[in-house]
Structure formats: C-alpha cells, structure tokens
Design an enzyme around this catalytic site. Sequence first.
Site, PDB file in Angstrom:
ATOM      1  N   GLU A 336      42.358  46.906  40.581  1.00 14.03           N
ATOM      2  CA  GLU A 336      41.682  46.866  41.821  1.00 14.03           C
ATOM      3  C   GLU A 336      41.324  45.343  42.270  1.00 14.03           C
ATOM      4  O   GLU A 336      40.897  44.325  41.504  1.00 14.03           O
ATOM      5  CB  GLU A 336      40.465  47.447  41.549  1.00 14.03           C
ATOM      6  CG  GLU A 336      40.430  48.891  41.463  1.00 14.03           C
ATOM      7  CD  GLU A 336      38.970  49.746  41.594  1.00 14.03           C
ATOM      8  OE1 GLU A 336      38.926  50.962  41.732  1.00 14.03           O
ATOM      9  OE2 GLU A 336      37.911  49.062  41.551  1.00 14.03           O
ATOM     10  N   CYS A 337      41.700  44.996  43.608  1.00 13.58           N
ATOM     11  CA  CYS A 337      41.383  43.714  44.244  1.00 13.58           C
ATOM     12  C   CYS A 337      41.787  42.672  43.455  1.00 13.58           C
ATOM     13  O   CYS A 337      43.266  42.255  43.465  1.00 13.58           O
ATOM     14  CB  CYS A 337      40.126  43.891  44.870  1.00 13.58           C
ATOM     15  SG  CYS A 337      39.745  42.961  46.209  1.00 13.58           S
ATOM     16  N   GLY A 338      41.018  41.896  42.870  1.00 18.05           N
ATOM     17  CA  GLY A 338      41.307  40.635  42.190  1.00 18.05           C
ATOM     18  C   GLY A 338      42.389  41.335  41.069  1.00 18.05           C
ATOM     19  O   GLY A 338      43.394  40.282  40.809  1.00 18.05           O
ATOM     20  N   SER A 436      45.692  48.251  43.740  1.00 17.61           N
ATOM     21  CA  SER A 436      45.231  48.386  45.131  1.00 17.61           C
ATOM     22  C   SER A 436      44.076  47.545  45.553  1.00 17.61           C
ATOM     23  O   SER A 436      43.353  47.014  44.602  1.00 17.61           O
ATOM     24  CB  SER A 436      44.816  49.933  45.446  1.00 17.61           C
ATOM     25  OG  SER A 436      44.031  50.107  46.659  1.00 17.61           O
TER      26      SER A 436
END
Length: 463
Positions: A336-338, A436
């Site tokens: 997720e993200c990072g 994502s």
Amino acid sequence: MTARAVVIGAPSSGSGKTTVATGLMAALHRRGTTVAPFKVGPDYIDPGYHTLATGRPGRNLDPVLVGAERIAPLARHGAAGAEVAVVEGVMGLFDGRLADGHGSTAQVAGLLGAPVVLVVDCRGQSRSLAALLHGFRSFDPSVRLAGVVLNRVGSARHEAVLRAAADEAGLPVLGALPRHDALAVPSRHLGLVTAAEHGPAAVAAVDAMAELAATHVDLDAVLRLAEPLPPGPAWSAADAARARIRVPEHSYPRTAVFGGPAFTFGYAEHVELLAAVGAEVVVVDPLRDEALPDGTAALVLPGGFPEEHVAALGANEPLRDAVAALAASGAPMHAECGGLLYLCESLDDAPMCGVLPATAAMTGRLTLGYRDAVALEGSSLFPAGARVAGHEFHRCAVAPRAGVPTVGAAPAWGWRSGEPEGLVTEGWVAGGVHASFLHTHPAGDPEAVSRFVAAAAETPGRR
C-alpha cells in the site's frame, strides 16, 4: 472494567487537538491512569505519538473504512483493561467525507456515546468565543459538547475574557494553555514527522505535551465528564476471522511485515487478524535487515515515508533482490502506497525492487480523499468485483515504463472520480502482487486477510 471515553474535537484543523489529546493521554498515564488512545479517521501519524504517550497501541476509529457498526466494538477492543479512552478527533468537529460528513468526529462521538471537549485556538478573539461555542453547541444537539480547552492564550487578561465568554455560552473551561510554539513537532509534506523517525525528539515532544496538560488542564474534571463506552461485545480478530477462509491446521505460513522508520503506516488490527487466521508474523526493517526471514511465504509492505529514506533503501540491494525473488515465486504480496513505491524500479531515481515495470517520483500535487473502489481483477486479497472503501493520501506518482510489456498485470482498482475523466483505474495486480496507493482497513474487510494468508499457505517452497 468498562472504560469511559472522552473525545477531543476542535472547530478546525490546526486548533491544537493533537497537542491537547496527546498531552492528556500522557499526563493521565504518568499519574497512573490506564489510557486507551484512539484517533478518528485514517491518520497513521498521530497514533504513533499516542503510543508513546500511553504505552498502548494507538488505534483508529473510521466509520468510512470499517463501517459505523464496528466503531463501538473496535473501541471496546482497544480499550480492554483501560480506565479511560481518549479519542482525538479529525479536522473540524463536523468534518468528514466531503460529500456528506460521514466519518466525522461528531459521528464517532455519537457512536461511542462520549462527550466532546472542544479545543479552540483563541488567537485573535475574545468575546467572539461565546458565539463560536454557541454555534457548535446548537448545530447538532445530539452531540454533547461538555467543555472547552482554551489554546494559545496570550495573557492572564486574555484568559479572563475568554473564560467569561465560555461562561456566557454555558460551557465549563477545562484548561487554558499558553502559546507554546516551542512544542511544534517537525512536519513534512503529509503532516507531522512520524514518532518512529523523530526518535528521542518525539519522546521529548510528548513529555512537553504531558507537562503542558498536567499544568494547564484540570485532569480530574476531564475524567469526571468521561462516559462509559456503550455495552456490547468487543471486536475480536478471532471472531472476525471465524467462518472465513482458514489455513490448514498447524500450517502457520510465515508472513513478513515491513516496519521500522520507513514503513509506519499500519493498523494494529491488521497484524492481529493475520495471526488470528493462522499466519506467523515477523517484522522486517528494510533499513536494517538484509534478508527476509527464512521460509517467508508472504509479504506485507504498508505505507510510510520511503522517500525520506530512499538512499538507504536503495543501498540495501540484498533485501531488494530477496523481495523481487519472492514476488517472482508467485507468493502473495500486499503493498500500500509507500509499499507500492518500494516495488517500483526506482523512486526518485534511486533503485528499488523492480517488481513492477514502473518508476515512482515525488510531486508537488496532493492526492487526498476517500474512494469507493471496485476490485477490477481477482487477487490474493480480493475477488474481482469486490467493493471496498479506501483512502488515498500521497504526493507521488507512478508511471509505467514506456515500452515494457505488462503481460499478466492489470489495474487493481477502479472508481468514479466525479471529474471529467470519469472512471479512474489505479494500482497493480500481477501474479501474487497486489500494489496500490489505496489504503484499506483490514477490520473493514477481514476476508481479504483470510484470502491472503490462505494464499501464503500454498506458496511453493515455504518452510
């Protein structure tokens, strides 16, 4: 023991909620009260300071991500064994999802049956405070505004006028904090620097907040107005996992979860759910560890600030190679993200894992908001067509590398943006990888955790 709860709200962001809430938590904890810390909304940073203040995991209460029906059970779970739950609000008291205010501090206070203490930045006002308090008190009578903390008070005379104004509005003043610019915690593009990164300075900041609250807030008055959490069962990871996909008895697939200063954006319930459905959870710090644990069958890469540690992450080539090899084996990987940035070929030109044929870079554009998303492709987390509520919060962009085929890869999510472009597609599903920008709360989708661990149990070559 049933914990009592109090919510710390404000008219707007920047009023001093974090200082007052964290200071209250720490001051009460240091005089022997067992405090359960909570944060309204999807924020990952404030709970880190709450953990420092109380010695208990900072937890989030977000009706948008987990559903309103889970808020009280999650609060009872997080407050087990505590005397009082201190809940820090988000933004202004009635601010939540832009469309309808869902997820606001006021909503969470109502779901918990808890009174609200309003923190007001009093710079530049005196008797007008009475009008502000009257408006917040009367706007929604179902929200019980129980008192006010005056923040950034300029002088004894200023405090006296403000107290008189609060009296006009019929609200008790529970504290009056002088201006305290020296308490400011360092911030960056997405808010405060995380407690894990701030290190000893974060501990010193929490100490200063505790001293401020102990000196200038009536702690006993705050405790007296706190109300018991509503009766009912507590959320349980084991119960949430029951009747879900379970791994075979005694399988316990080893699941590595990235942590340390670069990857701090995780919810406490995630690890609890992983363990409840049969995973053996091992934390890996990619700034220190050069290998995945032997027998790793799955990997969770949460969000955080990898861009602040990009040189060290890029220099850790053995771990990057190990992550790439695990992905190539088809093992389930949740980023997720990072975590998504770490799986790209590069981040701000520093080498990353190369799992995804894409490059990542920091930008000046803030992407922020809740998303009602649909899974466009079946994955180790979600079946195709699954609907979830998620949240985006980043200033970075990921661009597929031109000319590189993406056979076997598909977008993870789609949602309606309300903008001219209409349907937005985002993220990657490739083999066992689900990557994502969208943050989800596992307590809102426990079946995704079960699917993930079940897939890990089938990873070839695991120990």
